[in-house]
Design a protein around this motif. Structure first.
Motif, short mmCIF file in Angstrom:
data_model
loop_
_atom_site.label_atom_id
_atom_site.label_comp_id
_atom_site.label_asym_id
_atom_site.label_seq_id
_atom_site.Cartn_x
_atom_site.Cartn_y
_atom_site.Cartn_z
N LYS A 47 0.65 -1.29 -0.04
CA LYS A 47 -0.02 -0.13 -0.05
C LYS A 47 0.77 1.26 -0.01
CE LYS A 47 -4.48 -1.45 0.79
NZ LYS A 47 -4.54 -2.69 0.61
N GLY A 48 2.19 1.47 0.45
CA GLY A 48 2.77 2.56 0.47
C GLY A 48 2.84 3.13 1.78
N HIS A 49 3.15 4.22 1.95
CA HIS A 49 3.35 4.90 3.47
C HIS A 49 3.08 6.29 3.11
CE1 HIS A 49 7.21 5.15 1.58
NE2 HIS A 49 7.35 6.07 2.11
N THR A 50 3.17 7.05 4.34
CA THR A 50 2.73 8.64 4.64
C THR A 50 4.01 9.23 4.80
OG1 THR A 50 0.62 8.19 5.30
CG2 THR A 50 1.46 10.39 5.76
N ARG B 247 8.37 19.30 4.23
CA ARG B 247 8.13 20.85 4.32
C ARG B 247 6.85 20.97 5.21
NH1 ARG B 247 10.62 23.91 -0.85
NH2 ARG B 247 12.70 23.10 -0.50
N GLY B 248 6.41 20.19 6.14
CA GLY B 248 5.34 20.61 6.86
C GLY B 248 4.06 19.90 6.24
N SER B 249 4.00 19.24 4.97
CA SER B 249 2.71 18.76 4.55
C SER B 249 2.92 17.42 4.65
CB SER B 249 2.53 19.22 3.01
OG SER B 249 2.47 20.63 3.05
N GLU B 250 1.75 16.75 4.63
CA GLU B 250 1.92 15.12 4.91
C GLU B 250 1.24 14.70 3.52
OE1 GLU B 250 -0.94 12.33 7.11
OE2 GLU B 250 0.54 13.14 8.60
N TYR B 251 2.00 13.60 2.87
CA TYR B 251 1.47 13.32 1.82
C TYR B 251 1.54 11.63 1.73
CZ TYR B 251 6.33 13.33 -0.03
OH TYR B 251 7.66 13.03 -0.23
N THR B 252 0.87 10.96 0.91
CA THR B 252 0.99 9.41 1.02
C THR B 252 1.64 8.92 -0.51
OG1 THR B 252 -1.20 9.31 1.77
CG2 THR B 252 -0.61 7.40 0.75
#
Length: 112
Positions: A40-43, A47-52
């Motif tokens: 599935k991937g990971h988070t 730079r302060g932003s969360e992305y998957t």
């Protein structure tokens, strides 16, 4: 003839290559690919932003072999690529109708 396509973790490539050479497999093609399945991937945070991160880096190995070598190659790939953790990859085997060596125009297993 059989075409074997294996999707493995990139750090396992050298082990798989060495194991295939030990059983007499002389050539293969590799490609850097990305994909996901059960892993599935990971988070990540950048730079302060969360992305998957959905697509994970993998290595694809392709071989075309005579029918007599195919099963041994599959077993060797599985043994060398296995870590026992999710994301180890998959091996696909399909039939190849014809192969032609461009330089000599040899056909069939002689071309492989």
């Amino acid at each position: 003839m059989k075409k074997i396509e294996a999707i493995i973790k990139p750090f396992k490539l050298e082990e798989v290559k060495d194991a295939l050479q030990e059983i007499g497999i002389k050539g293969m093609t590799t490609t850097e690919v990305k994909g996901f399945g059960r892993q599935k991937g990971h988070t990540e945070i950048y730079r302060g932003s969360e992305y998957t991160v959905d697509f994970l880096p993998k290595t694809k190995i392709e071989l075309v072999l005579g029918d007599d070598q195919a099963e041994a190659a599959v077993q060797v790939i599985v043994r060398a690529a296995k870590t026992g953790k999710i994301g180890d990859g998959k091996v696909f085997v399909s039939s190849v109708e014809e192969a032609v060596r461009i330089r000599t125009e040899e056909r069939g297993e002689q071309a492989v």
